[in-house]
Design an enzyme around this catalytic site. Sequence first.
Site, PDB file in Angstrom:
ATOM      1  N   LYS A  78     -19.960 -15.628  29.565  1.00  0.00           N
ATOM      2  CA  LYS A  78     -18.470 -15.851  29.282  1.00  0.00           C
ATOM      3  C   LYS A  78     -18.475 -17.327  28.143  1.00  0.00           C
ATOM      4  O   LYS A  78     -19.161 -18.052  28.635  1.00  0.00           O
ATOM      5  CB  LYS A  78     -17.492 -16.091  30.516  1.00  0.00           C
ATOM      6  CG  LYS A  78     -16.294 -16.213  30.074  1.00  0.00           C
ATOM      7  CD  LYS A  78     -15.551 -16.317  31.382  1.00  0.00           C
ATOM      8  CE  LYS A  78     -13.911 -16.587  31.290  1.00  0.00           C
ATOM      9  NZ  LYS A  78     -13.179 -16.599  32.482  1.00  0.00           N
ATOM     10  N   SER A 161      -9.152 -13.441  32.836  1.00  0.00           N
ATOM     11  CA  SER A 161      -9.536 -14.391  31.644  1.00  0.00           C
ATOM     12  C   SER A 161     -11.036 -13.678  31.335  1.00  0.00           C
ATOM     13  O   SER A 161     -11.565 -13.656  29.883  1.00  0.00           O
ATOM     14  CB  SER A 161      -9.575 -15.739  31.385  1.00  0.00           C
ATOM     15  OG  SER A 161     -10.441 -16.279  32.144  1.00  0.00           O
ATOM     16  N   SER A 185      -9.824 -14.543  37.895  1.00  0.00           N
ATOM     17  CA  SER A 185     -10.220 -14.058  36.651  1.00  0.00           C
ATOM     18  C   SER A 185     -11.586 -13.389  36.686  1.00  0.00           C
ATOM     19  O   SER A 185     -12.123 -12.952  35.522  1.00  0.00           O
ATOM     20  CB  SER A 185     -10.236 -15.250  35.547  1.00  0.00           C
ATOM     21  OG  SER A 185      -8.937 -15.546  35.134  1.00  0.00           O
TER      22      SER A 185
END
Length: 506
Positions: A78, A161, A185
Amino acid sequence: MSDLHQLGVAQLAQALAKRDVSAVETAQHFLARARSHQALGAFVSINEDVTLAQARAADAKIAAGNAPALAGVPIAHKDIFVTTDFPTTAGSRILAGYQSPFDATVVKKLADAGAVTLGKLSCDEFAMGSANENVAVPAVGNDRAVPVRNPWDTQRIPGGSSGGSAAAVAARLAPAATGTDTGGSIRQPASFCGITGIKPTYGRASRYGMVAFASSLDQAGPMARSAEDCALLLSALCGPDVDRDSTSLDRPAEDYSRSLNDSLEGLRIGVPKEFLGDGVAPGVRAAVESALAEYEKLGARRVAISLPRTELSIPVYYILAAAEASSNLSRFDGVKFGHRASHYRDLADMYRKTREEGFGDEVKRRIMIGTYVLSHGYYDAYYLQAQKVRRMIADDFQNAFKDCDVIAGPAAPTVAWKIGEHGDDPVADYLADIFTLPASLAGLPGMSVPAGFDDGDMQKSGGGIGKPMPVGLQLIGNYFGEARLLNAAHRFQQATDWHQRTPAGF
Protein backbone atom coordinates in the site's frame (compact mmCIF):
# COMPACT_ATOMS: atom_id res chain seq x y z
CA MET A 1 3.83 -22.27 -15.12
CA SER A 2 1.07 -20.25 -16.75
CA ASP A 3 -1.23 -20.49 -13.74
CA LEU A 4 1.18 -19.06 -11.15
CA HIS A 5 -1.32 -16.34 -10.29
CA GLN A 6 -3.76 -18.99 -9.07
CA LEU A 7 -1.34 -20.01 -6.31
CA GLY A 8 -1.52 -18.45 -2.87
CA VAL A 9 1.43 -17.40 -0.71
CA ALA A 10 1.87 -20.80 0.96
CA GLN A 11 1.67 -22.66 -2.37
CA LEU A 12 4.08 -20.28 -4.09
CA ALA A 13 6.56 -20.50 -1.21
CA GLN A 14 6.56 -24.29 -1.52
CA ALA A 15 6.97 -24.22 -5.31
CA LEU A 16 9.84 -21.75 -5.04
CA ALA A 17 11.56 -23.72 -2.27
CA LYS A 18 11.36 -26.90 -4.39
CA ARG A 19 12.66 -24.89 -7.38
CA ASP A 20 9.65 -25.90 -9.46
CA VAL A 21 9.67 -22.28 -10.58
CA SER A 22 12.19 -19.47 -10.13
CA ALA A 23 11.62 -16.21 -8.32
CA VAL A 24 12.47 -14.34 -11.53
CA GLU A 25 9.86 -16.27 -13.53
CA THR A 26 7.32 -15.64 -10.79
CA ALA A 27 8.06 -11.91 -10.65
CA GLN A 28 7.87 -11.61 -14.44
CA HIS A 29 4.53 -13.40 -14.47
CA PHE A 30 2.96 -11.05 -11.93
CA LEU A 31 4.50 -7.93 -13.47
CA ALA A 32 2.95 -8.92 -16.80
CA ARG A 33 -0.44 -9.35 -15.13
CA ALA A 34 -0.17 -5.98 -13.40
CA ARG A 35 0.53 -4.29 -16.72
CA SER A 36 -2.19 -6.16 -18.60
CA HIS A 37 -4.84 -5.14 -16.07
CA GLN A 38 -3.96 -1.46 -15.68
CA ALA A 39 -7.60 -0.54 -16.19
CA LEU A 40 -8.30 -1.59 -12.58
CA GLY A 41 -6.09 1.26 -11.38
CA ALA A 42 -4.57 -0.84 -8.58
CA PHE A 43 -0.86 -0.03 -9.04
CA VAL A 44 0.49 3.51 -8.74
CA SER A 45 4.17 2.57 -9.07
CA ILE A 46 6.10 -0.29 -10.69
CA ASN A 47 9.89 -0.58 -11.04
CA GLU A 48 10.63 -3.72 -13.01
CA ASP A 49 14.41 -3.44 -12.57
CA VAL A 50 14.14 -3.32 -8.78
CA THR A 51 11.65 -6.19 -8.66
CA LEU A 52 13.74 -8.48 -10.86
CA ALA A 53 16.91 -7.65 -8.93
CA GLN A 54 15.17 -8.70 -5.71
CA ALA A 55 13.93 -11.87 -7.44
CA ARG A 56 17.44 -12.78 -8.60
CA ALA A 57 18.73 -12.31 -5.05
CA ALA A 58 15.96 -14.61 -3.79
CA ASP A 59 16.88 -17.26 -6.37
CA ALA A 60 20.50 -17.12 -5.22
CA LYS A 61 19.49 -17.70 -1.59
CA ILE A 62 17.20 -20.57 -2.57
CA ALA A 63 20.00 -22.17 -4.58
CA ALA A 64 22.39 -21.78 -1.65
CA GLY A 65 19.95 -23.51 0.67
CA ASN A 66 19.65 -20.64 3.15
CA ALA A 67 16.46 -19.01 1.95
CA PRO A 68 13.98 -17.45 4.44
CA ALA A 69 10.34 -18.54 4.61
CA LEU A 70 8.93 -16.19 1.94
CA ALA A 71 11.91 -16.26 -0.44
CA GLY A 72 10.81 -15.18 -3.90
CA VAL A 73 7.14 -14.65 -3.02
CA PRO A 74 5.88 -11.45 -4.70
CA ILE A 75 4.06 -8.86 -2.62
CA ALA A 76 2.83 -5.34 -3.27
CA HIS A 77 2.68 -2.55 -0.71
CA LYS A 78 0.00 0.00 0.00
CA ASP A 79 1.35 3.42 -0.93
CA ILE A 80 1.18 4.50 2.69
CA PHE A 81 4.44 2.70 3.57
CA VAL A 82 7.65 4.53 2.71
CA THR A 83 10.06 2.69 0.41
CA THR A 84 13.54 3.52 -0.85
CA ASP A 85 13.10 2.01 -4.32
CA PHE A 86 9.59 3.25 -5.11
CA PRO A 87 7.96 6.69 -4.68
CA THR A 88 5.67 7.17 -1.69
CA THR A 89 2.71 9.52 -2.11
CA ALA A 90 0.08 8.28 0.38
CA GLY A 91 -2.35 8.94 -2.47
CA SER A 92 -1.81 12.71 -2.21
CA ARG A 93 -0.55 15.43 -4.54
CA ILE A 94 1.24 17.01 -1.60
CA LEU A 95 3.75 14.12 -1.60
CA ALA A 96 4.21 14.02 -5.36
CA GLY A 97 7.74 12.92 -6.23
CA TYR A 98 8.70 11.98 -2.67
CA GLN A 99 11.31 9.23 -2.39
CA SER A 100 12.05 7.98 1.11
CA PRO A 101 15.64 7.48 2.36
CA PHE A 102 14.52 4.41 4.35
CA ASP A 103 12.03 1.55 4.22
CA ALA A 104 9.11 1.20 6.61
CA THR A 105 9.64 -1.53 9.21
CA VAL A 106 6.81 -3.62 7.74
CA VAL A 107 8.42 -3.42 4.30
CA LYS A 108 11.84 -4.29 5.72
CA LYS A 109 10.55 -7.24 7.74
CA LEU A 110 8.84 -8.75 4.72
CA ALA A 111 11.97 -8.17 2.63
CA ASP A 112 14.06 -9.87 5.32
CA ALA A 113 11.64 -12.81 5.08
CA GLY A 114 12.48 -13.00 1.36
CA ALA A 115 9.43 -11.31 -0.21
CA VAL A 116 9.91 -9.58 -3.56
CA THR A 117 8.24 -6.18 -4.02
CA LEU A 118 6.08 -5.86 -7.14
CA GLY A 119 5.21 -2.20 -6.63
CA LYS A 120 3.05 0.26 -4.73
CA LEU A 121 -0.74 0.19 -4.59
CA SER A 122 -3.38 2.89 -4.73
CA CYS A 123 -5.08 4.09 -1.57
CA ASP A 124 -7.37 6.85 -0.41
CA GLU A 125 -5.41 10.03 0.30
CA PHE A 126 -3.62 9.58 3.64
CA ALA A 127 -5.80 6.48 4.13
CA MET A 128 -8.91 8.65 4.57
CA GLY A 129 -11.83 6.94 2.90
CA SER A 130 -14.07 3.92 2.60
CA ALA A 131 -14.20 3.59 -1.18
CA ASN A 132 -10.78 4.40 -2.70
CA GLU A 133 -12.41 7.35 -4.46
CA ASN A 134 -10.34 9.93 -2.53
CA VAL A 135 -7.17 9.26 -4.53
CA ALA A 136 -5.23 12.07 -6.17
CA VAL A 137 -2.34 10.10 -7.70
CA PRO A 138 -2.54 8.59 -11.22
CA ALA A 139 -2.37 4.81 -11.44
CA VAL A 140 0.15 3.12 -13.72
CA GLY A 141 -0.99 3.57 -17.32
CA ASN A 142 -3.22 6.57 -16.49
CA ASP A 143 -2.51 10.25 -16.94
CA ARG A 144 -4.93 11.30 -14.21
CA ALA A 145 -6.10 10.05 -10.83
CA VAL A 146 -8.84 7.42 -11.06
CA PRO A 147 -10.61 5.36 -8.40
CA VAL A 148 -9.64 1.71 -8.19
CA ARG A 149 -12.23 -0.66 -9.64
CA ASN A 150 -13.56 -3.78 -7.97
CA PRO A 151 -12.59 -6.87 -10.05
CA TRP A 152 -15.97 -8.51 -9.33
CA ASP A 153 -17.78 -5.60 -10.97
CA THR A 154 -15.65 -2.82 -12.41
CA GLN A 155 -18.48 -0.34 -11.97
CA ARG A 156 -18.16 -0.71 -8.20
CA ILE A 157 -15.70 0.48 -5.57
CA PRO A 158 -13.22 -1.97 -4.00
CA GLY A 159 -13.57 -0.46 -0.55
CA GLY A 160 -11.04 1.71 1.19
CA SER A 161 -8.66 2.92 2.10
CA SER A 162 -6.67 -0.21 1.11
CA GLY A 163 -8.72 -0.60 -2.08
CA GLY A 164 -5.70 -0.99 -4.35
CA SER A 165 -4.38 -3.78 -2.14
CA ALA A 166 -7.72 -5.61 -2.07
CA ALA A 167 -8.30 -5.27 -5.82
CA ALA A 168 -4.78 -6.44 -6.68
CA VAL A 169 -5.12 -9.61 -4.58
CA ALA A 170 -8.69 -10.33 -5.78
CA ALA A 171 -7.66 -9.94 -9.44
CA ARG A 172 -4.60 -12.15 -8.88
CA LEU A 173 -2.21 -9.32 -9.79
CA ALA A 174 -0.32 -10.14 -6.58
CA PRO A 175 -0.61 -13.12 -4.23
CA ALA A 176 -0.57 -10.77 -1.25
CA ALA A 177 -0.43 -7.11 -0.30
CA THR A 178 0.05 -4.96 2.75
CA GLY A 179 -2.74 -2.74 4.01
CA THR A 180 -3.42 -0.46 6.92
CA ASP A 181 -6.47 -0.41 9.13
CA THR A 182 -7.40 2.75 11.02
CA GLY A 183 -11.14 2.19 11.22
CA GLY A 184 -11.58 -0.88 9.03
CA SER A 185 -9.45 -0.20 5.99
CA ILE A 186 -8.17 -3.78 5.77
CA ARG A 187 -11.34 -5.59 6.75
CA GLN A 188 -13.89 -3.61 4.71
CA PRO A 189 -12.06 -3.76 1.33
CA ALA A 190 -11.20 -7.41 1.98
CA SER A 191 -14.93 -8.02 2.41
CA PHE A 192 -15.89 -6.08 -0.71
CA CYS A 193 -13.30 -7.86 -2.87
CA GLY A 194 -13.74 -11.40 -1.53
CA ILE A 195 -10.29 -11.87 0.01
CA THR A 196 -8.89 -12.43 3.51
CA GLY A 197 -7.37 -9.60 5.53
CA ILE A 198 -6.34 -9.22 9.16
CA LYS A 199 -5.63 -6.27 11.45
CA PRO A 200 -3.54 -7.39 14.42
CA THR A 201 -3.74 -6.04 17.95
CA TYR A 202 -2.70 -2.37 18.01
CA GLY A 203 1.06 -2.21 18.51
CA ARG A 204 1.87 -5.71 17.16
CA ALA A 205 3.04 -4.32 13.81
CA SER A 206 5.38 -1.35 13.80
CA ARG A 207 4.09 1.98 12.52
CA TYR A 208 7.61 3.19 11.72
CA GLY A 209 7.61 4.37 8.13
CA MET A 210 3.82 4.30 7.82
CA VAL A 211 2.58 7.75 6.81
CA ALA A 212 0.45 8.68 9.82
CA PHE A 213 -3.27 9.40 9.73
CA ALA A 214 -4.48 8.72 13.29
CA SER A 215 -1.59 7.47 15.38
CA SER A 216 -3.62 5.79 18.13
CA LEU A 217 -5.56 3.77 15.56
CA ASP A 218 -3.33 3.09 12.52
CA GLN A 219 -2.21 -0.53 12.26
CA ALA A 220 -0.61 -2.53 9.43
CA GLY A 221 -1.68 -5.98 8.35
CA PRO A 222 -1.62 -8.44 5.44
CA MET A 223 -4.23 -9.05 2.75
CA ALA A 224 -4.18 -12.34 0.86
CA ARG A 225 -6.39 -15.10 -0.46
CA SER A 226 -6.54 -17.27 2.64
CA ALA A 227 -6.07 -17.34 6.40
CA GLU A 228 -3.07 -19.63 5.92
CA ASP A 229 -1.42 -17.03 3.70
CA CYS A 230 -2.22 -14.24 6.17
CA ALA A 231 -0.71 -16.31 9.01
CA LEU A 232 2.60 -16.62 7.13
CA LEU A 233 2.69 -12.92 6.34
CA LEU A 234 1.63 -11.79 9.81
CA SER A 235 4.35 -13.96 11.37
CA ALA A 236 6.90 -12.09 9.27
CA LEU A 237 5.70 -8.51 9.71
CA CYS A 238 4.86 -8.47 13.43
CA GLY A 239 7.31 -8.03 16.27
CA PRO A 240 8.75 -5.35 18.56
CA ASP A 241 10.23 -2.15 17.15
CA VAL A 242 10.36 -0.13 20.35
CA ASP A 243 13.50 1.81 19.39
CA ARG A 244 11.75 3.40 16.40
CA ASP A 245 8.04 3.25 17.26
CA SER A 246 6.91 4.35 20.71
CA THR A 247 3.58 2.54 20.24
CA SER A 248 5.22 -0.76 19.33
CA LEU A 249 4.64 -3.49 21.91
CA ASP A 250 7.71 -5.18 23.36
CA ARG A 251 6.30 -8.62 22.67
CA PRO A 252 8.13 -11.32 20.69
CA ALA A 253 7.03 -12.27 17.20
CA GLU A 254 4.83 -15.37 16.95
CA ASP A 255 4.39 -18.21 14.50
CA TYR A 256 0.74 -17.73 13.64
CA SER A 257 0.69 -20.91 11.57
CA ARG A 258 1.25 -23.15 14.57
CA SER A 259 -2.39 -23.64 15.51
CA LEU A 260 -4.19 -23.25 12.18
CA ASN A 261 -5.51 -26.81 12.25
CA ASP A 262 -6.65 -26.91 15.88
CA SER A 263 -10.18 -28.18 16.45
CA LEU A 264 -12.99 -25.66 16.86
CA GLU A 265 -14.89 -27.98 19.18
CA GLY A 266 -16.34 -25.89 22.00
CA LEU A 267 -15.31 -22.54 20.52
CA ARG A 268 -17.77 -19.90 21.72
CA ILE A 269 -18.67 -17.48 18.93
CA GLY A 270 -20.36 -14.33 20.18
CA VAL A 271 -22.83 -12.71 17.80
CA PRO A 272 -23.72 -9.13 18.81
CA LYS A 273 -27.37 -8.31 18.27
CA GLU A 274 -26.28 -4.88 17.08
CA PHE A 275 -24.39 -6.44 14.13
CA LEU A 276 -27.44 -8.08 12.53
CA GLY A 277 -30.04 -5.34 12.82
CA ASP A 278 -32.30 -3.67 10.27
CA GLY A 279 -29.46 -1.76 8.61
CA VAL A 280 -27.83 -4.94 7.29
CA ALA A 281 -28.71 -5.92 3.70
CA PRO A 282 -30.68 -9.19 3.55
CA GLY A 283 -28.08 -10.85 1.32
CA VAL A 284 -25.29 -9.93 3.72
CA ARG A 285 -27.27 -11.21 6.70
CA ALA A 286 -28.02 -14.48 4.89
CA ALA A 287 -24.34 -15.06 4.08
CA VAL A 288 -23.29 -14.36 7.68
CA GLU A 289 -25.98 -16.67 9.07
CA SER A 290 -24.88 -19.41 6.68
CA ALA A 291 -21.28 -18.98 7.83
CA LEU A 292 -22.32 -19.19 11.48
CA ALA A 293 -24.23 -22.40 10.72
CA GLU A 294 -21.06 -23.82 9.15
CA TYR A 295 -19.15 -23.01 12.33
CA GLU A 296 -21.72 -24.89 14.36
CA LYS A 297 -21.13 -27.92 12.11
CA LEU A 298 -17.42 -27.59 12.94
CA GLY A 299 -18.14 -27.82 16.66
CA ALA A 300 -18.38 -24.16 17.61
CA ARG A 301 -21.21 -22.80 19.72
CA ARG A 302 -23.13 -19.61 18.96
CA VAL A 303 -23.61 -17.21 21.88
CA ALA A 304 -25.83 -14.12 21.88
CA ILE A 305 -23.98 -11.05 23.13
CA SER A 306 -24.37 -7.28 23.04
CA LEU A 307 -22.02 -4.43 22.18
CA PRO A 308 -24.40 -1.63 23.23
CA ARG A 309 -22.24 1.30 22.15
CA THR A 310 -21.73 0.15 18.55
CA GLU A 311 -23.60 3.14 17.07
CA LEU A 312 -21.51 5.56 19.13
CA SER A 313 -18.35 4.26 17.46
CA ILE A 314 -19.04 6.41 14.39
CA PRO A 315 -19.05 9.86 16.08
CA VAL A 316 -16.28 8.78 18.47
CA TYR A 317 -14.04 7.63 15.64
CA TYR A 318 -14.63 10.64 13.40
CA ILE A 319 -13.84 13.00 16.26
CA LEU A 320 -10.69 11.24 17.46
CA ALA A 321 -9.31 10.30 14.05
CA ALA A 322 -9.88 13.81 12.71
CA ALA A 323 -8.23 15.34 15.77
CA GLU A 324 -5.12 13.19 15.31
CA ALA A 325 -5.09 13.84 11.57
CA SER A 326 -5.11 17.59 12.09
CA SER A 327 -1.96 17.19 14.17
CA ASN A 328 -0.18 14.63 12.01
CA LEU A 329 -0.75 16.41 8.73
CA SER A 330 0.60 19.73 9.98
CA ARG A 331 4.07 18.55 8.88
CA PHE A 332 3.06 18.84 5.22
CA ASP A 333 3.82 22.51 4.69
CA GLY A 334 6.01 22.60 1.57
CA VAL A 335 9.21 23.34 3.48
CA LYS A 336 11.21 20.11 3.66
CA PHE A 337 9.63 17.66 1.24
CA GLY A 338 6.77 17.11 -1.17
CA HIS A 339 4.79 19.69 -3.11
CA ARG A 340 5.37 23.44 -2.70
CA ALA A 341 3.25 26.15 -4.26
CA SER A 342 4.99 27.99 -7.12
CA HIS A 343 3.83 31.49 -6.28
CA TYR A 344 3.39 32.99 -2.81
CA ARG A 345 3.96 36.27 -0.99
CA ASP A 346 5.43 35.09 2.30
CA LEU A 347 5.81 32.00 4.49
CA ALA A 348 2.21 31.99 5.71
CA ASP A 349 0.97 32.36 2.12
CA MET A 350 3.22 29.47 1.05
CA TYR A 351 1.73 27.23 3.75
CA ARG A 352 -1.81 28.17 2.73
CA LYS A 353 -1.35 27.73 -1.02
CA THR A 354 0.71 24.55 -0.69
CA ARG A 355 -1.97 22.88 1.41
CA GLU A 356 -4.79 24.23 -0.75
CA GLU A 357 -3.17 22.73 -3.86
CA GLY A 358 -1.82 19.58 -2.25
CA PHE A 359 -4.64 18.28 -0.05
CA GLY A 360 -7.88 16.82 -1.40
CA ASP A 361 -11.38 17.65 -0.19
CA GLU A 362 -11.72 14.76 2.26
CA VAL A 363 -8.35 15.50 3.88
CA LYS A 364 -9.25 19.16 4.24
CA ARG A 365 -12.61 18.20 5.73
CA ARG A 366 -11.02 16.01 8.39
CA ILE A 367 -8.31 18.55 9.22
CA MET A 368 -10.98 21.21 9.77
CA ILE A 369 -13.09 18.90 11.94
CA GLY A 370 -10.03 17.89 13.94
CA THR A 371 -8.91 21.46 14.45
CA TYR A 372 -12.41 22.41 15.60
CA VAL A 373 -12.77 19.62 18.18
CA LEU A 374 -9.33 20.40 19.62
CA SER A 375 -9.93 24.13 19.82
CA HIS A 376 -10.43 26.08 23.04
CA GLY A 377 -13.98 25.81 24.22
CA TYR A 378 -14.76 22.60 22.31
CA TYR A 379 -12.02 20.24 23.52
CA ASP A 380 -13.96 19.17 26.62
CA ALA A 381 -17.28 18.93 24.80
CA TYR A 382 -16.06 16.79 21.92
CA TYR A 383 -12.54 15.36 22.13
CA LEU A 384 -12.52 14.58 25.84
CA GLN A 385 -16.02 13.07 25.73
CA ALA A 386 -15.06 10.94 22.73
CA GLN A 387 -12.06 9.57 24.64
CA LYS A 388 -14.31 8.59 27.53
CA VAL A 389 -16.76 6.77 25.24
CA ARG A 390 -13.82 5.05 23.55
CA ARG A 391 -12.90 3.56 26.90
CA MET A 392 -16.50 2.41 27.36
CA ILE A 393 -16.48 0.72 23.94
CA ALA A 394 -13.33 -1.17 24.92
CA ASP A 395 -15.03 -2.19 28.19
CA ASP A 396 -18.03 -3.49 26.23
CA PHE A 397 -15.74 -5.90 24.41
CA GLN A 398 -14.15 -7.13 27.63
CA ASN A 399 -17.59 -7.80 29.08
CA ALA A 400 -18.53 -9.70 25.92
CA PHE A 401 -15.38 -11.82 26.03
CA LYS A 402 -16.44 -13.17 29.40
CA ASP A 403 -19.07 -15.18 27.50
CA CYS A 404 -17.32 -15.90 24.21
CA ASP A 405 -13.91 -16.55 22.64
CA VAL A 406 -14.43 -14.89 19.26
CA ILE A 407 -16.96 -12.30 18.06
CA ALA A 408 -18.50 -12.67 14.60
CA GLY A 409 -20.70 -10.59 12.32
CA PRO A 410 -20.64 -8.82 8.96
CA ALA A 411 -17.60 -6.74 8.06
CA ALA A 412 -19.91 -4.20 6.40
CA PRO A 413 -23.69 -3.73 6.30
CA THR A 414 -23.81 -3.94 2.48
CA VAL A 415 -21.70 -5.14 -0.42
CA ALA A 416 -19.64 -2.71 -2.52
CA TRP A 417 -21.61 0.17 -4.01
CA LYS A 418 -21.34 1.79 -7.44
CA ILE A 419 -18.49 4.21 -8.10
CA GLY A 420 -19.79 7.71 -7.45
CA GLU A 421 -23.00 6.45 -5.85
CA HIS A 422 -22.40 8.28 -2.60
CA GLY A 423 -21.48 11.42 -4.53
CA ASP A 424 -21.11 14.40 -2.26
CA ASP A 425 -22.40 12.60 0.83
CA PRO A 426 -19.31 11.66 2.88
CA VAL A 427 -21.50 10.55 5.78
CA ALA A 428 -22.79 7.65 3.67
CA ASP A 429 -19.20 6.41 3.42
CA TYR A 430 -18.67 6.92 7.15
CA LEU A 431 -21.72 4.80 8.01
CA ALA A 432 -20.31 1.86 6.04
CA ASP A 433 -17.65 1.46 8.73
CA ILE A 434 -20.06 0.90 11.61
CA PHE A 435 -19.07 -2.74 12.23
CA THR A 436 -15.29 -2.29 11.86
CA LEU A 437 -14.86 0.87 13.94
CA PRO A 438 -15.52 -0.62 17.41
CA ALA A 439 -12.61 -3.09 17.25
CA SER A 440 -10.29 -0.36 15.96
CA LEU A 441 -11.22 1.98 18.79
CA ALA A 442 -10.57 -0.82 21.29
CA GLY A 443 -7.28 -1.81 19.63
CA LEU A 444 -8.46 -5.40 19.13
CA PRO A 445 -7.43 -7.79 16.34
CA GLY A 446 -10.01 -8.33 13.63
CA MET A 447 -10.22 -9.93 10.23
CA SER A 448 -12.55 -10.41 7.28
CA VAL A 449 -13.06 -13.84 5.69
CA PRO A 450 -14.94 -14.49 2.41
CA ALA A 451 -18.31 -15.95 3.40
CA GLY A 452 -20.49 -15.90 0.30
CA PHE A 453 -22.17 -13.51 -2.09
CA ASP A 454 -25.09 -11.11 -2.07
CA ASP A 455 -27.06 -11.86 -5.23
CA GLY A 456 -27.53 -8.17 -5.89
CA ASP A 457 -31.26 -7.84 -5.16
CA MET A 458 -30.57 -4.86 -2.93
CA GLN A 459 -28.11 -3.22 -5.34
CA LYS A 460 -30.44 -1.52 -7.84
CA SER A 461 -28.79 1.88 -8.07
CA GLY A 462 -27.85 2.92 -11.55
CA GLY A 463 -30.55 0.79 -13.10
CA GLY A 464 -31.06 -2.94 -13.03
CA ILE A 465 -30.03 -5.56 -10.54
CA GLY A 466 -26.33 -5.70 -9.85
CA LYS A 467 -23.92 -8.60 -10.10
CA PRO A 468 -23.44 -10.97 -7.16
CA MET A 469 -20.84 -9.37 -4.90
CA PRO A 470 -18.64 -10.82 -2.13
CA VAL A 471 -19.67 -10.72 1.52
CA GLY A 472 -17.07 -10.83 4.30
CA LEU A 473 -17.52 -12.40 7.72
CA GLN A 474 -15.78 -10.32 10.36
CA LEU A 475 -14.06 -12.14 13.23
CA ILE A 476 -12.86 -10.15 16.26
CA GLY A 477 -10.61 -11.53 18.97
CA ASN A 478 -9.37 -10.40 22.34
CA TYR A 479 -5.97 -8.76 22.67
CA PHE A 480 -3.20 -10.89 21.13
CA GLY A 481 -5.81 -13.37 19.91
CA GLU A 482 -4.59 -13.38 16.29
CA ALA A 483 -3.71 -17.09 16.36
CA ARG A 484 -7.22 -18.02 17.47
CA LEU A 485 -8.78 -15.82 14.78
CA LEU A 486 -6.59 -17.34 12.08
CA ASN A 487 -7.40 -20.84 13.33
CA ALA A 488 -11.14 -20.12 13.17
CA ALA A 489 -10.81 -18.60 9.71
CA HIS A 490 -8.63 -21.44 8.39
CA ARG A 491 -10.96 -24.20 9.55
CA PHE A 492 -13.89 -22.36 7.97
CA GLN A 493 -11.94 -22.08 4.71
CA GLN A 494 -11.15 -25.78 4.80
CA ALA A 495 -14.89 -26.43 4.87
CA THR A 496 -15.88 -23.84 2.24
CA ASP A 497 -14.49 -22.54 -1.04
CA TRP A 498 -15.53 -18.88 -0.98
CA HIS A 499 -11.89 -17.77 -0.70
CA GLN A 500 -10.99 -19.74 -3.84
CA ARG A 501 -13.50 -17.96 -6.09
CA THR A 502 -11.96 -15.74 -8.78
CA PRO A 503 -13.64 -12.80 -10.54
CA ALA A 504 -14.53 -13.50 -14.18
CA GLY A 505 -11.77 -12.41 -16.56
CA PHE A 506 -8.99 -12.66 -14.01
